[in-house]
Structures are given as C-alpha cells and as structure tokens.
Design an enzyme around this catalytic site. Structure first.
Site, PDB file in Angstrom:
ATOM      1  N   CYS A  59      28.513 -14.796  30.723  1.00 45.75           N
ATOM      2  CA  CYS A  59      28.333 -14.102  29.449  1.00 45.75           C
ATOM      3  C   CYS A  59      29.530 -13.205  29.146  1.00 45.75           C
ATOM      4  O   CYS A  59      30.576 -13.704  28.766  1.00 45.75           O
ATOM      5  CB  CYS A  59      27.004 -13.363  29.442  1.00 45.75           C
TER       6      CYS A  59
ATOM      7  N   HIS B 231      23.126 -17.406  30.682  1.00 50.42           N
ATOM      8  CA  HIS B 231      22.800 -16.724  31.942  1.00 50.42           C
ATOM      9  C   HIS B 231      22.175 -17.741  32.895  1.00 50.42           C
ATOM     10  O   HIS B 231      20.953 -17.805  33.025  1.00 50.42           O
ATOM     11  CB  HIS B 231      21.811 -15.584  31.683  1.00 50.42           C
TER      12      HIS B 231
ATOM     13  N   GLU C  92      21.904 -17.735  35.935  1.00 49.70           N
ATOM     14  CA  GLU C  92      21.181 -17.121  37.073  1.00 49.70           C
ATOM     15  C   GLU C  92      19.691 -16.964  36.784  1.00 49.70           C
ATOM     16  O   GLU C  92      18.889 -16.814  37.695  1.00 49.70           O
ATOM     17  CB  GLU C  92      21.826 -15.770  37.433  1.00 49.70           C
TER      18      GLU C  92
HETATM   19  N1  GLN Z   1      28.210  -7.726  25.437  1.00 49.65           N
HETATM   20  C1  GLN Z   1      28.402  -9.122  25.215  1.00 49.65           C
HETATM   21  C2  GLN Z   1      27.644  -9.608  23.972  1.00 49.65           C
HETATM   22  O1  GLN Z   1      26.761  -8.916  23.506  1.00 49.65           O
HETATM   23  C3  GLN Z   1      27.979  -9.918  26.414  1.00 49.65           C
HETATM   24  C4  GLN Z   1      26.494  -9.855  26.670  1.00 49.65           C
HETATM   25  C5  GLN Z   1      26.123 -10.230  28.064  1.00 49.65           C
HETATM   26  O2  GLN Z   1      26.964 -10.210  28.965  1.00 49.65           O
HETATM   27  N2  GLN Z   1      24.857 -10.510  28.270  1.00 49.65           N
HETATM   28  O3  GLN Z   1      27.901 -10.647  23.479  1.00 49.65           O
END
Ligand code: GLN
Length: 538
Positions: A377, A512, A514
């Site tokens: 992410c 994600h 995970e």
């Molecule tokens: N802060 C980034 C976004 O909002 C990444 C989010 C995250 O790592 N879950 O896109």
C-alpha cells in the site's frame, strides 16, 4: 438445533490473547456448525477506522469494506471464512442506533434509559447478526477487561441473556492472566479470584476459566481458581506462552476443551481433521533462519502490523524456515545500516508524512543493492516515488498526501472518487476488489498459490485514499518498472514489479495481501519474498 451463545470476557490486562483464544475455541466448533464471531467494543467510535494504530493496533479490513478490530484477523485466520460489518459492534454503533430509534419515536412517552433500552438494543443487535448470517453458534468476545466502565452495559446485557436462555444454550468463558512476579517465582491467582468476585457481583458466573500466563498452571493454582470460581477443576484450562499462537487449539484439545464444550452445549461433532492438518504444518523443524526488516513508522506497538506478522509466520511454516522480524524506526533516521544485515524487507502501509523521506532513502539502497523487498500500500506508493525521483530524474516527485502543493509532480495523487469529499474520515476505497494480472512475477506467484479464480481475476482487500497517478504510470512503460495489472472499467494501479532482469524481487501492491493469508495457504506475495531471500542465501 437451538441457537447457542458463547461469551468470552477477559481480565487483568489486554494483550493476553483473548481474541486468539476466542478464535481457537471457534476452531473446534466450526467444522460442523456455522459459527459467527461477534466483537463487542466499548469505544464510542463507530468503528476503529479513524483510530491511531499506535494506540489501538492494526485496523483490519473485511471483504465488505468494514474497518474492524484486529481480532477479526484472528477469527478469519483460524477459520478461513469471511466476517461482515454487522459482526463488529461498538458502543458508538449502539448509541447511534438508540438515538435514531428515539428520534423515530420508537420510545414515545418513555424515558430512554441505559437499562432496559440500551441493554435491550445490544441483545437485539446480537440476535440480528444471528439472523443475517444464518449462524448456529455465536461466539461473542467482549473487548477490554470486565473492570472497564465502557463494557458495563455489555455485561449487563449478557446477564439478562443468561437469565432467559436455557443453561445449555449459553456458555461463559472467562480468560484471566496468572502472573509470576520475578521476586517470588510463584504463580499468583489473586487477580483471577478478584475478577471472579467482580463478575459474581454483577450476576455473572463463568462456566469455564482459561488461565493465560508464562507457564502452565500448577496443580495448586488450578485448585485455588476452581475453589474460588465454584467450578470443578476440569473446567479450568491453562494456556502458557508458546512460540506460535497456532498451537493454541492443540493445547486446548489436549486438556479436552472441545469435549467439555460439546457436553455443556449439548451438541456433538466429529474429531477435528483440521487440527491434524495444522499439526502437520506446525510441527516441522525450522532449520534455516531468515531476517526480515520492517521499515516502519508505527513504532510504539508491534500490534500495528499484526497481520503482516501473521502472514510471515504462515510463509515461514511453508518453507520450514524461522523468520525473525525486526523493526526499523525511520522517524529520525534512515534504515540503511540495518537493511545491509537483512535477508529481505517489507515496506508496510501507513498514513501521513512522518518518517517518509527516510523510508524513501532506504528504498533507494534496497533497489540498487538487489535486496528482496515487498511494498504494501503506502510501501508501493513510495516505490513509485523513489523510482520517479531517481530513474526518471524528477526529484520533485511526491505524493499529494505528504505535500499538498506537489502538483504537477504528484506521482501519487488523490483518487478521483475522493476529490469532492469534504468529510475526510472514513472516506477511503475499502474492501475486496478484483484485478486481472498480466504476465510477470506476481502472476506466477498467484498461479503457484492457486489464487487465480476461474474468471482469471485475483481478489485482495484494499484500504487507501491515494493512488499512482495514471500519467506517471504511462511514463513507467518505457522503464523496468512494470504495472502488472489491468482492468476494463477503472484505472487504479494495483500491482507493480521491477523486471526480474534488474532485481530479484522488488514487488509492490496497493492492496493488503496480509489480510488474506492463512496457515494452510500463505499469501502469494509473501511467498515470493521469502522464496527470493532463500534463493539468494543459497
Ligand atoms: N496513505 C496511503 C493512502 O491513503 C496509503 C494507505 C495505506 O498504506 N493503507 O492511499
């Protein structure tokens, strides 16, 4: 079968594996029954989506997009099925529901009170979950400890439920902590006795006590707890510290936990096959050791990245290697020195601009020195920024999240769907989405782990507000950085990888992975990371 309820409460401190124990108890029942876990949390937020991971730990995201407590991660990992939004109940949701009813006139001519109106509403919501999920057994975990003022209404609702349900339809498991103070080297059961008194004063009489602690419960401690809780000693269970939480079902099985539950709930199920499968995976000698550094920012609490730790355990068992996770705090410095000593790295998810520049500097070293790395992410977004700065020679490249004025160099930019939303909180792209992978390392891994659906797509869960700017993604086309994902409808970069001719494993995903990793089926991108570390080691 009549509906069955299992209540789990906890005492002394948090972090004693209450969620894990709830999940483990569920493990036995779920092979035969539709078991639905519910978490009752005391906070006034609607959900933990807006909480700081430093304080609350990881926010787990369900397939339907609900942001929930990280205990749901344990529930899903122990079972492999998906939970839904309704199963996560917070005091915020309870009060919001009560106020809505009051305005609608449901309580006309009445004074709305904690008892019976709020407590009735809690019971109604629990029954609603049962109905919506076709549940047969409902496993209700009460968050926090029984002393907390926030959970008092839940305890009172449970007392009322116990009053009207048949004895064999509702079971109360109380989890306590039995410390061994360093200066006496002896198990102390006093806190447990006190918590039982506390519950009794509220009209609650637990049926089973599970004692957590460093060591196995001694015969004397077990007898003492049994005496004070008015229970036979067969109803007192012990879960000592073990290297892996996945051993807990086996520990409970050895003490005949499942036969007692069957007898008490008046149900019957076959011996668990899944337990045997797990034992085969778990009890293999882990010869080699791999060191993974997590270049992170939520340093105060390891639980901030609970699912990443879980996914590393799963993949460790797949390759029979011990994975040691170390953490680099990049708030005040980069992590190059540490990265030099590791086998592989993960750049995890995160929000806002703290620690970012140091993470990017560390990434340059990782990329140039061929260290296997997975970006999750935010991690993937940083890979894109780093690459644009150093390989497309645009040093101003940044994310709109870290610098509101970085346009036109916003390699990472706000999602179109978020541009007009004023109320920032909880307005992210959330939940399960499907993507079609194009040829590359990532597709190979998803194929190898049998994660590609018949339709040709892969599913992962998402939680983000920003995305890689499509204009910059086009610029990557003439480089070694490949966006290995496509969709007919919507353009959001979901996977990227550096060509295998220039780096052994440099992979990023906006998702994600995970959150959907299981002991029997680890998530593909973690498999790829460890596989690559092992290849380099050999
Ligand atoms: N802060 C980034 C976004 O909002 C990444 C989010 C995250 O790592 N879950 O896109």
């Amino acid at each position: 079968m009549r509906k069955k309820y299992i209540i789990v409460t906890g005492w002394v401190i948090s972090g004693i594996w209450k969620g894990v124990t709830t999940a483990a108890a569920w493990f036995f029942l779920s092979e035969k029954f539709n078991v639905v876990p519910i978490k009752l949390d005391g906070y006034l937020n609607i959900d933990p989506g807006t909480m700081n991971p430093h304080e609350h730990g990881e926010v787990f995201v369900l397939a339907d997009g609900a942001e929930v407590d990280m205990d749901f991660g344990h529930y899903e990992r122990f079972l492999g099925n998906e939970c839904t939004w309704v199963q996560s109940i917070s005091m915020g949701k309870i009060f919001a529901g009560i106020l809505e009813k009051e305005r609608r006139g449901d309580f006309l001519w009445k004074t709305v009170q904690m008892i019976p109106h709020v407590t009735d509403h809690i019971v109604e919501r629990i029954e609603d979950v049962f109905a919506q999920t076709w549940g047969e057994i409902c496993m209700i975990e009460v968050g926090g400890t029984v002393w907390d003022i926030e959970v008092e209404l839940y305890l009172e609702a449970i007392r009322q439920m116990r009053r009207i349900k048949r004895k064999e339809d509702i079971l109360h498991i109380h989890l306590t902590y039995v410390p061994i103070p360093g200066w006496v080297h002896e198990q102390k059961t006093k806190p447990t006795q006190q918590s039982i008194n506390l519950l009794q004063s509220r009209g609650l009489f637990p049926d089973i006590i599970v004692a957590r602690g460093k060591a196995k419960l001694t015969k004397e401690s077990r007898e003492k707890i049994a005496l004070f809780s008015n229970l036979r000693k067969e109803r007192i269970f012990s879960i000592p510290d073990v290297p892996s939480i996945y051993e807990i079902p086996q520990i409970l099985a050895k003490q005949k936990f499942d036969s007692l539950m069957q007898w008490m709930l008046n149900i019957w199920y076959e011996k668990s096959e899944k337990l045997e499968k797990w034992n085969k995976i778990l009890y293999q000698e882990q010869k080699e050791k791999i060191i993974i550094w997590l270049v992170w920012k939520y340093t105060a609490l390891e639980d901030s990245y609970s699912s990443i730790s879980a996914a590393l355990i799963h993949v460790g068992h797949k390759f029979w290697v011990q994975i040691e996770t170390r953490f680099i705090n990049t708030r005040n410095r980069d992590g190059i020195e540490e990265v030099k000593k590791c086998d592989g790295c993960i750049i995890p998810w995160g929000f806002w601009d703290t620690a970012i520049e140091n993470m990017i500097t560390t990434l340059t070293y990782i990329r140039e020195n061929q260290i296997p790395c997975l970006g999750i992410c935010l991690g993937m977004q940083l890979m894109a920024i780093e690459f644009t700065r150093n390989k497309l020679w645009i040093p101003q490249a940044n994310s709109l999240e870290f610098d509101k004025h970085c346009q036109p160099y916003d390699v990472v930019t706000l999602l179109d769907s978020q541009k007009n939303i004023v109320q920032l909180w909880g307005t992210m792209r959330l939940g399960k989405q499907s993507s079609i992978l194009i040829e590359g390392k990532i597709k190979e891994l998803y194929t190898q782990q049998k994660r590609i659906k018949k339709s040709g797509s892969v599913h992962e869960r998402f939680r983000h507000r920003y995305e890689i700017n499509p204009e910059f993604a086009q610029k990557f086309e003439s480089t070694w950085l490949h966006i290995t994902w496509k969709s007919k409808k919507l353009w959001i970069a979901q996977f990227l990888e550096l060509d295998s001719s220039v780096h052994p494993y440099y992979v990023g995903t906006q998702s994600h992975p995970e959150l959907c990793s299981y002991l029997e089926n680890p998530t593909p991108l973690f498999v790829g990371l460890i596989e690559s570390c092992l290849k380099i080691k050999k």
